[in-house]
Design an enzyme around this catalytic site. Sequence first.
Site: not given
Length: 156
Positions: A12, A52, A115, A118, A129
């Site tokens: 990310k 998302y 975080n 992904h 995805e």
Amino acid sequence: MQREQRTFIAVKPDGVKRGLVGEIIKRFENRGFKLIGLKMLDVTPEMAERHYGEHKGKPFYDRLIEYIQSGPIVAMVWKGYDCIAGCRQIMGATRPLEAQVGTIRADFALVKEYNVVHGSDSEESAEREIAIYFDEKEICDEYDNMAEIVIEKLDD
Ligand code: IDP
Ligand code: MG
């Protein structure tokens, strides 16, 4: 049962900005998974919403969409035996404090909002995805690596 799977993994924007791309790739390579797709890109609003969509309506949705577009990501496709659960294990739990020490999120993240990585959570989401970020022509699956050797050994 043995399953050869593909999964979508992304470093990310916070992971890219912090210079963690090599560290993150190394951890999946060390496990024996096979890297079959890799690119750096800026996520568009359309990609962010497709990626998302399952979180639409949640309190953190708008921030999540903003976060994933806050800088380039490194998008990857990985392949291997039980790759989806294996990559999630290497990543650790969403909330860094719940992640096992030694996982990416426990080692490099402080809060669930940022975080650093992904990973797909099912075969269905993996294929969905991968299709958001990759054309099948961009996936290089025609080379041998240890992951395939390990799978052959398991088949004996
Ligand atoms: P995952 O990334 O571990 O699969 P998900 O529940 O699918 O976790 O959530 C997607 C992403 O949304 C998380 O990685 C995190 O960046 C963000 N997120 C999840 N829960 C929260 C929250 O409660 N507040 C803010 N951001 C969250
Ligand atoms: Mg998820």
